[in-house]
Enzyme design. Structure first.
Site, PDB file in Angstrom:
ATOM      1  N   ASN A  60     -25.031  25.654  24.884  1.00  0.00           N
ATOM      2  CA  ASN A  60     -24.828  24.236  24.549  1.00  0.00           C
ATOM      3  C   ASN A  60     -25.920  23.741  23.602  1.00  0.00           C
ATOM      4  OD1 ASN A  60     -22.597  24.101  26.198  1.00  0.00           O
ATOM      5  ND2 ASN A  60     -23.586  22.948  27.831  1.00  0.00           N
ATOM      6  N   ARG A 391      -6.813  25.242  19.770  1.00  0.00           N
ATOM      7  CA  ARG A 391      -7.501  26.471  20.170  1.00  0.00           C
ATOM      8  C   ARG A 391      -6.562  27.248  21.079  1.00  0.00           C
ATOM      9  NH1 ARG A 391     -12.915  25.318  18.944  1.00  0.00           N
ATOM     10  NH2 ARG A 391     -13.553  23.152  19.310  1.00  0.00           N
ATOM     11  N   ARG A 421     -13.585  23.561  15.413  1.00  0.00           N
ATOM     12  CA  ARG A 421     -14.930  24.097  15.241  1.00  0.00           C
ATOM     13  C   ARG A 421     -15.154  25.398  16.000  1.00  0.00           C
ATOM     14  NH1 ARG A 421     -18.415  19.731  16.606  1.00  0.00           N
ATOM     15  NH2 ARG A 421     -18.201  18.995  14.465  1.00  0.00           N
ATOM     16  N   HIS A 451      -5.415  17.133  16.745  1.00  0.00           N
ATOM     17  CA  HIS A 451      -6.008  17.436  18.053  1.00  0.00           C
ATOM     18  C   HIS A 451      -5.020  17.190  19.188  1.00  0.00           C
ATOM     19  CE1 HIS A 451      -9.229  16.809  21.265  1.00  0.00           C
ATOM     20  NE2 HIS A 451      -9.551  17.969  20.738  1.00  0.00           N
ATOM     21  N   TYR A 484     -11.228  24.816  32.777  1.00  0.00           N
ATOM     22  CA  TYR A 484     -11.249  23.415  32.334  1.00  0.00           C
ATOM     23  C   TYR A 484     -10.233  22.618  33.147  1.00  0.00           C
ATOM     24  CZ  TYR A 484     -13.735  24.661  27.954  1.00  0.00           C
ATOM     25  OH  TYR A 484     -14.646  25.100  27.039  1.00  0.00           O
ATOM     26  N   ARG A 580     -17.945  12.993  31.443  1.00  0.00           N
ATOM     27  CA  ARG A 580     -18.639  14.267  31.615  1.00  0.00           C
ATOM     28  C   ARG A 580     -19.912  14.355  30.771  1.00  0.00           C
ATOM     29  NH1 ARG A 580     -15.683  18.451  28.814  1.00  0.00           N
ATOM     30  NH2 ARG A 580     -17.262  18.430  27.204  1.00  0.00           N
ATOM     31  N   HIS A 608     -12.428  18.026  31.903  1.00  0.00           N
ATOM     32  CA  HIS A 608     -11.888  17.890  30.548  1.00  0.00           C
ATOM     33  C   HIS A 608     -10.722  16.907  30.465  1.00  0.00           C
ATOM     34  CE1 HIS A 608     -10.083  19.561  26.704  1.00  0.00           C
ATOM     35  NE2 HIS A 608     -11.358  19.509  26.393  1.00  0.00           N
TER      36      HIS A 608
END
Length: 699
Positions: A60, A391, A421, A451, A484, A580, A608
């Site tokens: 991270n 993704r 990304r 997205h 997630y 979060r 998430h």
């Protein structure tokens, strides 16, 4: 009426744009990593999972420097006077980040060296340092060095003919100080050795050959340190120190100059490993002169240099989890359940036609999402499938199903976001694979990342066309769906299907925006819609009726929505935020946010889900979304926010939210200064993720 007048006066007196009402987003992200690192210190967790949390905090922090710090450094050079909502300009942000980041890194290595390594040793999982190798271990490692490492290592002596080599982003490197002359009479004094990325960073010692324990390990860096002198025949190695450089890894694609988005992204990817340097990590034993030499070479300031007591590539220690077969030191295995409506041999279209179906991952399996697309690919009545992919896994069963659908002659359209990304390269490969199978591939809209998580299946039933949709809060990624938390909705609702089709038309054509029936969509209606619903809640509160807002998201940053939540608090609306990560809103400020509580849940799974709940005078509205409360989600991305209208499903989500607010074991409560205090159970311990696992478990 007097009460309303008083509230109006408060609203007029306080400037809700005042920088003191906002917490810096970069510092908030660092605070999130502090909470992750705290898991590595939590002795109630399995030991190897604690090590994983340490490694996650390291990866991270890598991304924090690669993307966030890099962008602040760029801003400092382009527009040094520009300020954020909290009033800090770019240089002031860097000045605030540096001491906190250094303190954080020091704590990471303290946790590794003083807590985890000794406790792992008690479990006979040992990291053997060079000075503690036995003769047998040293002999085996020397052979390993000659057979496995020496053939692919290429040291570079620094002189006028051998300039300082290009250093890959986040790669393991060594700077070596030498004395003496080489075969050509040269004496540069220094050399650089780059460790190939293909090499494992941790080597397991074979017990039968070395007399080691079953789980004795040696760091690759230790092996190179021990035998590096064999790379410099006739010279003397004075010292050898590992270092790592972190670079700006955010891709820059000029939206105004793009003719071909695919080529533009591919061109930027080639340069990602060699972006501007933003951080330098060096062995803490390195001499001051060598540190200064490297810092000068990379143009790094003192604040960007980190002296570390351990491996510089600490996140790679996570390899241990896959090497050690000790189930008792890991989380117990969890088997997600599957709704009875979507059980084995069920026809999904019949099931969805009967009722909307809600999935809560990872408590419920992601397999039904894959099966939905697989059945659509095989169903002769299905004419078309439209899918977004942000993704997904490299060998995705969803992609395989889409390929089979195209091969079966169905109309298949996939909107792939090339700029997801760190997944850009994988998505470019995926796009080519789909195009080769005659799938219609679209790269979204220039300037706006796609997205939204949507799948539309068009099926001919009799003489009518019926739409079946899946909408989600998370990616179509079977692997991350195991870790997630996300919601997914299957529906046959005509208006929802019509809305999803309209969004796909927007993405694939050049048409104008059309009005949607039920969905809120970025960048057009989501921000405005959320503001209107907050204002409605304010109006209800002013009438003296109970009013409540609950947001469960990953980040809260966008100014206008924060100001609206402040106004809601001032008007007596109860605001509960389950966030979060980043939160720029400051709770508990007198006269502004006294009615706002912000909590963060850190547990086994990464939170998430994005949920927006409005009490609405006793008739709650619940929306799930792919979007967080961030400017980029509201204005620079294509996002979908969908209502949960069926009473049973709405009640499920409301119960879930209540469970998160009840958590007193894994909750962290945000303070007005941006710090967090972990909640302490008073009475019975209630951990929401554990409770949901028990509720949904298939065992």
């Amino acid at each position: 009426m007097a009460e309303n007048t008083e509230n109006t006066e408060v609203l007029d007196e306080i400037n809700l744009s005042d920088p003191s009402l906002y917490f810096n987003r970069e510092l908030s992200l660092l605070e999130f990593n502090v909470r992750v690192l705290a898991q590595a210190k939590n002795e109630d967790l399995p030991l190897l999972e604690r090590l994983n949390y340490l490694c996650i905090s390291c990866s991270n922090l890598d991304e924090f420097y690669e993307v966030r710090v890099a962008s602040v450094i760029q801003l400092a050079s382009i527009d040094p006077c520009a300020t954020m909502s909290d009033g800090l300009n770019a240089q002031e942000q860097l000045d605030a980040i540096a001491p906190k980041a250094h303190e954080f890194v020091s704590e990471q290595y303290r946790v590794l060296n003083e807590l985890l390594i000794p406790q792992l040793a008690k479990e006979n999982i040992r990291f053997i340092r060079r000075h503690k190798w036995t003769d047998k271990q040293r002999e085996w490692l020397k052979i390993f060095f000659h057979e496995e490492l020496l053939p692919i290592l290429t040291p570079v002596g620094l002189d006028s003919a051998h300039p300082f080599p290009r250093i890959l982003n986040k790669s393991l490197n060594f700077i070596i100080s030498l004395t003496g002359k080489d075969a050509f009479g040269r004496n540069s004094g220094r050399a650089i050795l780059q460790a190939p990325r293909a090499l494992p960073r941790i080597i397991q010692l074979p017990s039968e050959e070395t007399g080691s324990g079953q789980y004795d390990f040696v760091f690759l860096s230790s092996i190179i340190h021990a035998f590096v002198d064999e790379l410099f025949n006739g010279m003397t190695v004075k010292c050898c120190h590992q270092f790592r450089v972190t670079r700006n890894s955010d891709l820059f694609v000029d939206d105004d100059a793009i003719d071909d988005l695919l080529n533009a992204v591919e061109g930027e990817l080639a340069m990602r490993n060699y972006g501007d340097e933003v951080r330098l990590e060096i062995d803490a034993d390195c001499t001051e002169g060598t540190v200064e030499f490297l810092a000068k070479r990379f143009g790094i300031t003192e604040d960007q240099v980190f002296l570390v007591n351990g491996p510089v590539n600490l996140s790679r220690v996570q390899e241990i989890s896959s090497l050690v077969d000790r189930p008792e030191l890991k989380f117990p295995p969890y088997t997600p359940s599957t709704p009875s409506q979507l059980g084995r041999n069920k026809n999904y279209f019949d099931a969805i036609k009967n009722q909307d179906i809600l999935l809560h991952h990872p408590y419920e399996s992601f397999a039904p999402v894959v099966e939905f697309i697989r059945q659509a690919a095989q169903d002769p009545d299905v004419l078309a499938i439209k899918q977004t992919l942000y993704r997904t896994s490299t060998d995705s069963p969803i992609v395989n199903a889409l390929l089979k659908a195209a091969q079966a002659g169905k109309e298949v359209t996939v909107v792939i976001e090339l700029r997801a990304r760190f997944d850009e390269k994988a998505n470019i490969t995926l796009a080519a694979k789909l195009q080769d199978a005659a799938v219609h591939v679209v790269y979204g809209v220039v300037g706006y990342k796609t997205h939204a998580k949507m799948c539309l299946v068009v099926r001919k039933e009799g003489k009518q066309f019926k739409d079946y949709v899946h909408l989600g809060t998370g990616n179509y990624h079977p692997n991350t769906a195991r870790f997630y938390t996300d919601y997914g909705l299957f529906s046959n609702n005509h208006e929802l299907g019509e809305d999803v089709r309209k969004i796909f038309v927007q993405l694939t054509s050049l048409g104008k925006v059309t009005k949607l029936n039920k969905l809120l969509q970025s960048p057009f209606t989501l921000h405005k819609g959320l503001l209107e619903k907050i204002e409605r809640e304010i109006g209800i509160a002013k009438k003296g009726k109970p009013a409540k807002i609950i947001f469960k998201v990953n980040s809260v940053v966008e100014d206008k929505l924060i100001q609206a939540l402040y106004r809601a608090s001032q008007s007596g609306v109860e605001v509960k935020l389950i966030v979060r990560g980043i939160c720029s809103l400051r709770p508990g400020i007198k006269g502004v946010s006294e009615n706002i509580e912000v909590r963060s849940i850190i547990g086994r799974f990464l939170e998430h889900t994005r949920v927006y709940m409005f009490e609405n005078g006793g008739d709650p509205e619940v929306y799930c979304a792919s979007a967080d409360v961030m400017s980029r989600n509201m204005f620079n991305r294509v996002e979908a926010c969908f209502p949960i209208e069926k009473k049973q499903l709405k009640t499920r989500i409301l119960d879930d939210l209540a469970a998160y607010l009840k958590d007193n074991a894994s909750s962290w409560i945000m303070q007005s200064d941006g710090s967090y205090i972990q909640s302490v159970a008073e009475g019975d311990v209630y951990q929401v993720q554990k409770a949901l696992m028990e509720q949904y478990s298939a065992n």
